[in-house]
Write a protein that holds these residues in place. Structure first.
Motif, short mmCIF file in Angstrom:
data_model
loop_
_atom_site.label_atom_id
_atom_site.label_comp_id
_atom_site.label_asym_id
_atom_site.label_seq_id
_atom_site.Cartn_x
_atom_site.Cartn_y
_atom_site.Cartn_z
N THR A 145 0.85 -1.18 0.00
CA THR A 145 0.00 0.00 0.00
C THR A 145 0.89 1.24 0.00
O THR A 145 2.10 1.15 0.23
CB THR A 145 -0.92 0.05 1.23
N VAL A 146 0.28 2.39 -0.24
CA VAL A 146 1.02 3.65 -0.18
C VAL A 146 1.63 3.83 1.21
O VAL A 146 2.80 4.22 1.34
CB VAL A 146 0.09 4.83 -0.55
N GLU A 147 0.87 3.52 2.23
CA GLU A 147 1.36 3.67 3.60
C GLU A 147 2.56 2.74 3.86
O GLU A 147 3.56 3.15 4.45
CB GLU A 147 0.24 3.35 4.59
N GLY A 166 -0.91 10.56 -2.92
CA GLY A 166 -1.62 9.28 -2.91
C GLY A 166 -2.43 9.13 -1.64
O GLY A 166 -2.30 9.91 -0.70
N LYS A 167 -3.25 8.09 -1.62
CA LYS A 167 -4.04 7.77 -0.44
C LYS A 167 -3.38 6.61 0.29
O LYS A 167 -3.07 5.58 -0.31
CB LYS A 167 -5.47 7.40 -0.84
N ALA A 168 -3.18 6.78 1.59
CA ALA A 168 -2.41 5.82 2.39
C ALA A 168 -2.91 4.40 2.22
O ALA A 168 -2.11 3.45 2.18
CB ALA A 168 -2.45 6.23 3.86
N GLU A 169 -4.22 4.22 2.10
CA GLU A 169 -4.80 2.88 2.06
C GLU A 169 -4.78 2.24 0.68
O GLU A 169 -5.06 1.03 0.55
CB GLU A 169 -6.24 2.91 2.58
N ASP A 170 -4.46 2.98 -0.35
CA ASP A 170 -4.52 2.43 -1.71
C ASP A 170 -3.49 1.33 -1.93
O ASP A 170 -2.32 1.45 -1.55
CB ASP A 170 -4.30 3.54 -2.75
N GLN A 171 -3.93 0.27 -2.61
CA GLN A 171 -3.04 -0.82 -2.99
C GLN A 171 -2.26 -0.42 -4.25
O GLN A 171 -2.85 0.09 -5.21
CB GLN A 171 -3.84 -2.09 -3.29
N LYS A 238 -8.26 7.00 -8.84
CA LYS A 238 -7.29 6.00 -9.26
C LYS A 238 -6.26 5.75 -8.16
O LYS A 238 -5.91 6.66 -7.41
CB LYS A 238 -6.55 6.45 -10.52
N ALA A 239 -5.77 4.50 -8.09
CA ALA A 239 -4.74 4.15 -7.11
C ALA A 239 -3.37 4.48 -7.71
O ALA A 239 -2.67 3.61 -8.23
CB ALA A 239 -4.82 2.68 -6.72
N LYS A 240 -3.01 5.75 -7.67
CA LYS A 240 -1.72 6.22 -8.17
C LYS A 240 -1.00 6.93 -7.04
O LYS A 240 -1.63 7.46 -6.11
CB LYS A 240 -1.91 7.19 -9.34
N ALA A 241 0.34 6.95 -7.13
CA ALA A 241 1.11 7.58 -6.05
C ALA A 241 2.49 8.01 -6.55
O ALA A 241 2.98 7.50 -7.56
CB ALA A 241 1.28 6.62 -4.86
N ALA A 242 3.07 8.95 -5.83
CA ALA A 242 4.46 9.37 -6.07
C ALA A 242 5.12 9.58 -4.72
O ALA A 242 4.52 10.17 -3.82
CB ALA A 242 4.51 10.66 -6.89
N PHE A 243 6.34 9.09 -4.59
CA PHE A 243 7.11 9.21 -3.36
C PHE A 243 8.31 10.11 -3.66
O PHE A 243 9.29 9.68 -4.26
CB PHE A 243 7.54 7.83 -2.86
N ASN A 244 8.20 11.37 -3.26
CA ASN A 244 9.20 12.37 -3.63
C ASN A 244 10.32 12.38 -2.58
O ASN A 244 10.38 13.26 -1.71
CB ASN A 244 8.52 13.74 -3.73
N ILE A 245 11.21 11.42 -2.67
CA ILE A 245 12.26 11.28 -1.65
C ILE A 245 13.47 12.16 -1.93
O ILE A 245 14.28 12.41 -1.03
CB ILE A 245 12.72 9.81 -1.52
#
Length: 284
Positions: A145-147, A166-171, A238-245
């Motif tokens: 998941t995003v989380e 993103g949403k923490a719970e999204d797969q 939509k279950a999309k995400a970006a992790f801007n590290i």
């Protein structure tokens, strides 16, 4: 073994560059003709990394990123005005007899890329990698998941926090390490034969659309391209995400891996240490 001899072995390990190469790799401080008392591998030669190098009794600081705040990364300050921070940092290196060697272009020219080989190894993602698409490296996870991804990245990369979309719970199943999302990074020829200037960011959007990539981990970002696309996708359900590290954090583990292959090159004759540069940012 002299420091120069250590560097020669490292250059023999990497692909050969033309004699006229005039890039950012090379010595940034110190005398390479002295005996090497030990090596510290660090992504960035920060002031704290220099202090830790001295404390470990090492006099070769092997780094990947710039020492002196410019893209060419000259070993002296050339901007035409006084830089007191540069002077103090330079004095710290000289007082402790530390040589800095930067290995950026050679590391990325290595086959496979010696930075991202280390990133993948020390993230523990070797078995998750399913392919590559241009600069992107694609991984698949069965229960992510995003989380969970936020937590994993913070722990593995020693981050103080993460900016993410993103949403923490999204797969999320498909995750891609992608390059720096800067405008106009290369020219692209469309299959129709029409010439147009294509931002690398557009290629990343194509990756998410055509390859079904759910989330990306970019090196650097700008807000109006992929980041805006992902925000709109999330707002559309939509279950999309970006992790801007960030650039430095993304490549940090490549220097942990450098310890492995440098020790092997030197037959364990000289002590080699990894010193994390640590997250450049604090979060309020």
């Amino acid at each position: 073994m002299k420091i120069r001899e250590v560097i020669e072995k490292i250059l023999e390990y990497h692909p050969k560059f033309p004699e006229e190469y005039d890039g950012c790799d090379g010595y940034k401080s110190g005398d390479p003709e002295v005996e090497c008392t030990g090596i510290v591998c660090a992504l960035v030669p920060t002031v704290e990394v220099i202090r830790k190098t001295a404390k470990l009794g090492c006099n070769l600081l092997y780094v990947h990123e710039p020492s002196y705040y410019s893209t060419p990364d000259y070993p002296d300050w050339r901007a035409g005005f006084e830089n007191k921070i540069y002077e103090e940092k330079r004095n710290l290196l000289e007082e402790n007899g530390i040589v800095i060697w930067r290995d950026h272009d050679h590391s990325h020219a290595h086959k496979p890329d010696s930075i991202f080989t280390g990133v993948i190894k020390y993230l523990g993602w070797q078995d998750n990698q399913t392919g590559e698409d241009g600069m992107a490296k694609i991984f698949e996870f069965s229960d992510m998941t995003v989380e969970k991804m936020n937590k994993m990245l913070k722990e593995k990369l020693l981050l103080n926090g993460i900016r993410y979309i993103g949403k923490a719970e999204d797969q999320i199943t498909k995750v891609a390490l992608v390059g720096h999302l800067l405008p106009n990074i290369f020219e692209h020829q469309a299959t129709t034969g029409n010439n147009y200037c294509s931002e690398y960011a557009t290629e990343v959007i194509r990756l998410m659309e055509e390859q079904g990539v759910d989330a990306i981990i970019p090196g650097e970002v700008i807000d109006w391209t992929v980041m805006s696309y992902i925000r709109d996708a999330v707002q559309l359900g939509k279950a999309k995400a970006a992790f801007n590290i960030g650039h430095f954090n993304m490549e940090e583990l490549g220097m942990k891996y450098a310890v492995d292959w440098i020790l092997e090159l030197l037959d364990n004759e000289i002590p080699v240490h990894y010193v994390p540069s640590e997250d450049i940012y604090q979060f309020a």
